[in-house]
Structures are given as structure tokens and as C-alpha cells.
Design an enzyme around this catalytic site. Structure first.
Site, PDB file in Angstrom:
ATOM      1  N   LYS A   1      -5.161  37.224  39.214  1.00  0.00           N
ATOM      2  CA  LYS A   1      -6.095  37.279  40.355  1.00  0.00           C
ATOM      3  C   LYS A   1      -5.757  36.239  41.427  1.00  0.00           C
ATOM      4  CE  LYS A   1     -11.142  37.351  41.149  1.00  0.00           C
ATOM      5  NZ  LYS A   1     -12.437  37.291  40.434  1.00  0.00           N
TER       6      LYS A   1
ATOM      7  N   CYS B   1     -11.542  42.201  40.855  1.00  0.00           N
ATOM      8  CA  CYS B   1     -12.843  41.906  41.449  1.00  0.00           C
ATOM      9  C   CYS B   1     -12.797  41.529  42.921  1.00  0.00           C
ATOM     10  CB  CYS B   1     -13.557  40.842  40.621  1.00  0.00           C
ATOM     11  SG  CYS B   1     -15.329  40.807  40.999  1.00  0.00           S
TER      12      CYS B   1
ATOM     13  N   GLU C   1     -14.989  30.015  38.973  1.00  0.00           N
ATOM     14  CA  GLU C   1     -13.608  30.536  38.852  1.00  0.00           C
ATOM     15  C   GLU C   1     -12.576  29.537  39.377  1.00  0.00           C
ATOM     16  OE1 GLU C   1     -12.481  34.683  39.311  1.00  0.00           O
ATOM     17  OE2 GLU C   1     -14.562  35.099  39.832  1.00  0.00           O
TER      18      GLU C   1
ATOM     19  N   ASN D   1     -16.758  41.947  37.899  1.00  0.00           N
ATOM     20  CA  ASN D   1     -18.033  41.428  37.394  1.00  0.00           C
ATOM     21  C   ASN D   1     -18.769  40.932  38.624  1.00  0.00           C
ATOM     22  OD1 ASN D   1     -18.190  40.757  34.219  1.00  0.00           O
ATOM     23  ND2 ASN D   1     -16.076  40.532  34.880  1.00  0.00           N
TER      24      ASN D   1
ATOM     25  N   GLU E   1     -12.884  43.467  34.586  1.00  0.00           N
ATOM     26  CA  GLU E   1     -12.373  42.088  34.651  1.00  0.00           C
ATOM     27  C   GLU E   1     -12.934  41.303  33.453  1.00  0.00           C
ATOM     28  OE1 GLU E   1     -14.523  39.794  37.600  1.00  0.00           O
ATOM     29  OE2 GLU E   1     -12.831  38.445  37.928  1.00  0.00           O
TER      30      GLU E   1
ATOM     31  N   ASN F   1      -6.787  34.332  35.685  1.00  0.00           N
ATOM     32  CA  ASN F   1      -7.659  35.494  35.506  1.00  0.00           C
ATOM     33  C   ASN F   1      -6.724  36.700  35.657  1.00  0.00           C
ATOM     34  OD1 ASN F   1      -9.540  37.551  35.720  1.00  0.00           O
ATOM     35  ND2 ASN F   1     -10.935  36.397  37.016  1.00  0.00           N
TER      36      ASN F   1
HETATM   37  N1  CDV Z   1     -15.820  38.057  39.757  1.00  0.00           N
HETATM   38  C1  CDV Z   1     -15.818  38.076  41.103  1.00  0.00           C
HETATM   39  O1  CDV Z   1     -14.782  37.934  41.737  1.00  0.00           O
HETATM   40  N2  CDV Z   1     -17.028  38.247  41.699  1.00  0.00           N
HETATM   41  C2  CDV Z   1     -17.219  38.195  43.119  1.00  0.00           C
HETATM   42  C3  CDV Z   1     -18.593  37.675  43.416  1.00  0.00           C
HETATM   43  C4  CDV Z   1     -18.678  36.233  43.189  1.00  0.00           C
HETATM   44  C5  CDV Z   1     -19.026  37.948  44.833  1.00  0.00           C
HETATM   45  C6  CDV Z   1     -17.057  39.558  43.758  1.00  0.00           C
HETATM   46  O2  CDV Z   1     -16.387  39.626  44.792  1.00  0.00           O
HETATM   47  O3  CDV Z   1     -17.627  40.528  43.297  1.00  0.00           O
END
Ligand code: CDV
Length: 331
Positions: free
Chosen positions: A133, A183, A152, A208, A48, A116
Site C-alpha cells: 500500500k 483501500c 497506519e 476497511n 484489506e 500493508n
Molecule cells: N484503511 C484505509 O485506508 N481507510 C481509509 C479511511 C481512513 C478513510 C479509506 O480511505 O477508506
């Protein structure tokens, strides 16, 4: 019939610091593509927001200052070497990045929009699929209770493309059903099921994830952070009879630790390859796509066993409601 085998790689990236220009990240990704080529990989999945530091940890009071983290074209001059290398080697790739675009919103007004985003690029260099996203974690305003921000919700709109799946040639295969997540999406069974309902065979997903829960709302043991990530991906693959290539950004970025632990998972929910460093690392596996058949023709034969009439709440309701209270008396 010949086996349908695709050789894939999770191209984990070590940290990208705030001051580092995109060219540095792109050069590292090109090096990973070269390594992938030497290993016979046909599809590479990058993380990501792979071109920069994970900038939602940084607060810009003036929202416009954050524009520098966004791409306005894909490919661009800076990302062109990535597309050229992939084309040279005949490798497909998945890339996460921050997208700034002039686009009509749901009211028809054309305005600057921020997402995103991830793209799936075919071995010819064509963009096969785009995903924006949907499950944006974090908050929109500066939160003084947090040591590290997660903005975000400040910098991105909720994705407006749903969870699409495309069937396209990849590597030696004439057709492969591919979908994407980004993510936090991986923690939501609804996202997996929407892909599963489109017969997805391979989910490309970049992330991430910080090693420490910064929400200041209670203790979460570090090892459970990785466990929850793996649990979600393994369950998603098993329950939807698909493979996933889940690729992290890893290591200490702008002083914040990202836990890495990239994995490749099969339709039985087994981890078949895993990263062992917090650096640039190519994690590879041969995926026998015929393994998707068992789940989808037995326990998870959706057409025979799903009961959507009992699932109304999943689409009609967002938050949880309190249950009815039992009106009987305790002994
Ligand atoms: N980049 C993300 O979406 N990170 C989230 C963190 C904030 C928990 C994740 O679900 O990994």
C-alpha cells in the site's frame, strides 16, 4: 473470437474481533471459497488486512507489541488452508495482510520492514503479484482528539513496489491484465492512471473504511462516506476502461463500524453487483473483458489524447501551492 468472460467475486468479510485468532478468519474465507466454487467463480477478492481485526485502530506504545498482527511468511501454517482450497477449486484469489519482512531498504541496509500488503494468487497456488500500500492514511502518534485511532503511518512503511500489473492466466482465460490497490489508494486518480497506463483490465482492491469520519475536523454525512468510496472506484474504472472488484470488511469490529458496501464495477463505471449485508457475503459478476476496448480505443485512447507535457506538476509537486494573484483592480 470467443468472448473473454471471467466470473469474479468480492468476498466481503463481516467483522473480525481483536481476540479472534487467524484460524477463525481463514475458516470463514475457506467457506467463501467453497461457495465461490459452487457458483463457478474464477477469481475471489478478499479485503484489506483480511486475517485480523483492522488493528491500526489500536495504539501500541511499544511498537514491537504490534508485531503479532503481522505475517512473516505467505503461505504460513495458518494461511495454508486458504491456498489449498483455492488450488483444489482452481480459483485465483487476492488477499490483503500485514507483512513483516527482513529486506534491504533504499540505503542497502537489511532491516525489519512492515508493509500493508496484498497478493494475487493464481489458480495453481502460485503468488503472481505482490503490492504494498502506497497511500497510507492516518497518523503515526497517538491522537487524543480522536475517539478511534488510525495508526497506519505508525505501523507501516509506504509501499516500495509501485503499482504493478501482471498478465497471467486466470479461470478460462489465457491472459488477463491484473493490478491491485489497497483501500485509501482508490481515492487517488494517480494510482488508477498508473495502472491504466499498463493496460490493466481488472483491479482487485480490498478496504476497511469506518462509517464515521474520526478525524474530528468537520462533519461528513454517513451516506457520503459510501458515496465517495463508490464515486472513486466508478470514476477510476471509467477513466481507465477497466473492471474493479472492491471488497470491504463490514460491520462492528472492536466497537467500530465499518461500512461494507463491496461492489463490482465495469469499464463504463457502472456498479454491476453490490453487497447487501454487513456480514460474510459473496458478491459475484461475469466480467466481459472485451468491454474494456471501447473506452481505451475512443475517449481514453491514451496514446492519442494524453498530454503528459501539461501534467508535470503531478509528479514534480506534492502539496498544493497558492495560485498567482490577479493584479488588476476591482470595478
Ligand atoms: N484503511 C484505509 O485506508 N481507510 C481509509 C479511511 C481512513 C478513510 C479509506 O480511505 O477508506
Amino acid at each position: 473470437m470467443a468472448a473473454r468472460i471471467l466470473t469474479v467475486a468480492a468476498a466481503q468479510l463481516g467483522p473480525i474481533q481483536r481476540a479472534e485468532p487467524r484460524g477463525v478468519a481463514v475458516a470463514r474465507m475457506v467457506a467463501l471459497l467453497e461457495r465461490a466454487h459452487r457458483r463457478g467463480v474464477e477469481l475471489v477478492v478478499f479485503p484489506e488486512l483480511a486475517l485480523t481485526t483492522f488493528f491500526p485502530r489500536h495504539y501500541h506504545e511499544d511498537r514491537a507489541e504490534a508485531d503479532r498482527w503481522f505475517e512473516t511468511a505467505m503461505p504460513s501454517n495458518e494461511t495454508a488452508p486458504l491456498f489449498a482450497a483455492a488450488k483444489r477449486y482452481g480459483i485465483g484469489f487476492h488477499l490483503g495482510y500485514a507483512e513483516r519482512v527482513q529486506e534491504a531498504d533504499e540505503t542497502g541496509v537489511v532491516r525489519t520492514r512492515y508493509f500493508n500488503t496484498a497478493i494475487l494468487v493464481g489458480p495453481s497456488g502460485d503468488i503472481l503479484l505482490k503490492y504494498r500500500k502506497i497511500h497510507l492514511p492516518g497518523h503515526a502518534e497517538y491522537d487524543p482528539a480522536r475517539k478511534v485511532q488510525h495508526l497506519e503511518k505508525r505501523y507501516f512503511e509506504v509501499g516500495n513496489l509501485g503499482f504493478p500489473v501482471i498478465r497471467a492466466p486466470m479461470g478460462g482465460l489465457d491472459g488477463l491484465n491484473m493490478g491491485m490497490m489497497i483501500c485509501n489508494d482508490r481515492r487517488w486518480p494517480e494510482a488508477w492512471r498508473v495502472l491504466g497506463l499498463q493496460s490493466v483490465e481488472l483491479v482487485a482492491l480490498g478496504y476497511n473504511t469506518p462509517s464515521i469520519n474520526q478525524d474530528a475536523k468537520g462533519f461528513e454525512a454517513h451516506h457520503l462516506r459510501v458515496f465517495h468510496s463508490h464515486l472513486s472506484i466508478q470514476a477510476g474504472c471509467y477513466q481507465n476502461a477497466c473492471f474493479a472488484v472492491a471488497t470491504a470488511k463490514a460491520g462492528t469490529e472492536d466497537g467500530c463500524e465499518l461500512f461494507g458496501n463491496s461492489i463490482i464495477v465495469n469499464p463504463q463505471g457502472e456498479i454491476i453487483a453490490a453487497a447487501s449485508t454487513w456480514d460474510d457475503e459473496l458478491v459475484t459478476a461475469d466480467c466481459d473483458l472485451d468491454l474494456c476496448t471501447l473506452g481505451r480505443t475512443t475517449i481514453f485512447a491514451f496514446d492519442r489524447h494524453r498530454r503528459p507535457e501539461a501534467y508535470r506538476r503531478i509528479v514534480d509537486q506534492v502539496g498544493a501551492v497558492a495560485p498567482e494573484t490577479w493584479s488588476g483592480e476591482r470595478e
